[in-house]
Motif scaffolding. Structure first.
Motif, PDB file in Angstrom:
ATOM      1  N   PHE A  56       0.787  -1.195  -0.011  1.00  0.00           N
ATOM      2  CA  PHE A  56       0.079   0.142   0.128  1.00  0.00           C
ATOM      3  C   PHE A  56       0.696   1.412  -0.069  1.00  0.00           C
ATOM      4  O   PHE A  56       0.630   2.187  -0.745  1.00  0.00           O
ATOM      5  CB  PHE A  56      -0.947   0.068   1.225  1.00  0.00           C
ATOM      6  N   VAL A  57       1.789   1.320   0.915  1.00  0.00           N
ATOM      7  CA  VAL A  57       2.783   2.567   0.984  1.00  0.00           C
ATOM      8  C   VAL A  57       3.576   2.564  -0.403  1.00  0.00           C
ATOM      9  O   VAL A  57       3.546   3.684  -0.828  1.00  0.00           O
ATOM     10  CB  VAL A  57       3.956   2.223   2.156  1.00  0.00           C
ATOM     11  N   ALA A  58       4.059   1.515  -1.044  1.00  0.00           N
ATOM     12  CA  ALA A  58       4.726   1.659  -2.259  1.00  0.00           C
ATOM     13  C   ALA A  58       3.794   1.981  -3.169  1.00  0.00           C
ATOM     14  O   ALA A  58       4.352   3.218  -4.232  1.00  0.00           O
ATOM     15  CB  ALA A  58       5.419   0.258  -2.490  1.00  0.00           C
ATOM     16  N   LEU A  59       2.527   1.835  -3.220  1.00  0.00           N
ATOM     17  CA  LEU A  59       1.762   2.190  -4.437  1.00  0.00           C
ATOM     18  C   LEU A  59       1.411   3.634  -4.266  1.00  0.00           C
ATOM     19  O   LEU A  59       1.082   4.371  -5.051  1.00  0.00           O
ATOM     20  CB  LEU A  59       0.629   1.264  -4.461  1.00  0.00           C
ATOM     21  N   LEU A  60       1.183   3.927  -2.886  1.00  0.00           N
ATOM     22  CA  LEU A  60       0.697   5.530  -2.586  1.00  0.00           C
ATOM     23  C   LEU A  60       1.971   6.481  -2.896  1.00  0.00           C
ATOM     24  O   LEU A  60       1.731   7.322  -3.472  1.00  0.00           O
ATOM     25  CB  LEU A  60       0.516   5.635  -1.070  1.00  0.00           C
ATOM     26  N   VAL A  61       3.195   5.997  -2.891  1.00  0.00           N
ATOM     27  CA  VAL A  61       4.224   6.962  -3.062  1.00  0.00           C
ATOM     28  C   VAL A  61       4.313   6.859  -4.466  1.00  0.00           C
ATOM     29  O   VAL A  61       4.810   7.771  -5.030  1.00  0.00           O
ATOM     30  CB  VAL A  61       5.621   6.232  -2.572  1.00  0.00           C
ATOM     31  N   ASN A  62       4.133   5.713  -5.340  1.00  0.00           N
ATOM     32  CA  ASN A  62       4.327   5.660  -6.582  1.00  0.00           C
ATOM     33  C   ASN A  62       3.096   6.905  -7.223  1.00  0.00           C
ATOM     34  O   ASN A  62       3.539   7.358  -8.301  1.00  0.00           O
ATOM     35  CB  ASN A  62       3.968   4.473  -7.215  1.00  0.00           C
ATOM     36  N   GLU A  63       1.790   6.964  -6.626  1.00  0.00           N
ATOM     37  CA  GLU A  63       0.916   7.810  -7.085  1.00  0.00           C
ATOM     38  C   GLU A  63       1.228   9.128  -6.884  1.00  0.00           C
ATOM     39  O   GLU A  63       0.999  10.053  -7.604  1.00  0.00           O
ATOM     40  CB  GLU A  63      -0.546   7.302  -6.456  1.00  0.00           C
ATOM     41  N   VAL A  64       1.913   9.526  -5.776  1.00  0.00           N
ATOM     42  CA  VAL A  64       2.332  10.793  -5.191  1.00  0.00           C
ATOM     43  C   VAL A  64       3.290  11.454  -6.370  1.00  0.00           C
ATOM     44  O   VAL A  64       3.581  12.379  -6.891  1.00  0.00           O
ATOM     45  CB  VAL A  64       2.741  10.903  -3.867  1.00  0.00           C
ATOM     46  N   ARG A  65       4.314  10.292  -6.676  1.00  0.00           N
ATOM     47  CA  ARG A  65       5.527  10.883  -7.422  1.00  0.00           C
ATOM     48  C   ARG A  65       4.967  11.038  -9.055  1.00  0.00           C
ATOM     49  O   ARG A  65       5.394  11.898  -9.618  1.00  0.00           O
ATOM     50  CB  ARG A  65       6.405   9.783  -7.644  1.00  0.00           C
TER      51      ARG A  65
END
Length: 67
Positions: A56-65
């Motif tokens: 979840f955190v990895a996907l969230l960071v990817n979306e923010v980037r």
């Protein structure tokens, strides 16, 4: 400016933004309420819950980037 020139001379990327771009820093916390949702999805299996949180955190960071 000399530091930037040194980085470019060595072929390294600068962390400084290009002119006209803005840098936005964000922070988020995995609080008890959020973690409870993952633990509830995997009753008795903390390893699976924590693995899902990492995803979840990895996907969230990817979306923010990419925003």
């Amino acid at each position: 400016m000399q530091r930037l020139a040194d980085l470019q001379a060595r072929g390294r990327r600068s962390i400084l933004p290009s002119p006209g771009f803005k840098v936005v820093e964000t922070a988020f916390a995995l609080d008890e309420a959020l973690m409870k949702q993952f633990y509830d999805r995997h009753p008795g299996n903390t390893t699976a819950a924590e693995a899902e949180v990492e995803l979840f955190v990895a996907l969230l960071v990817n979306e923010v980037r990419s925003a």
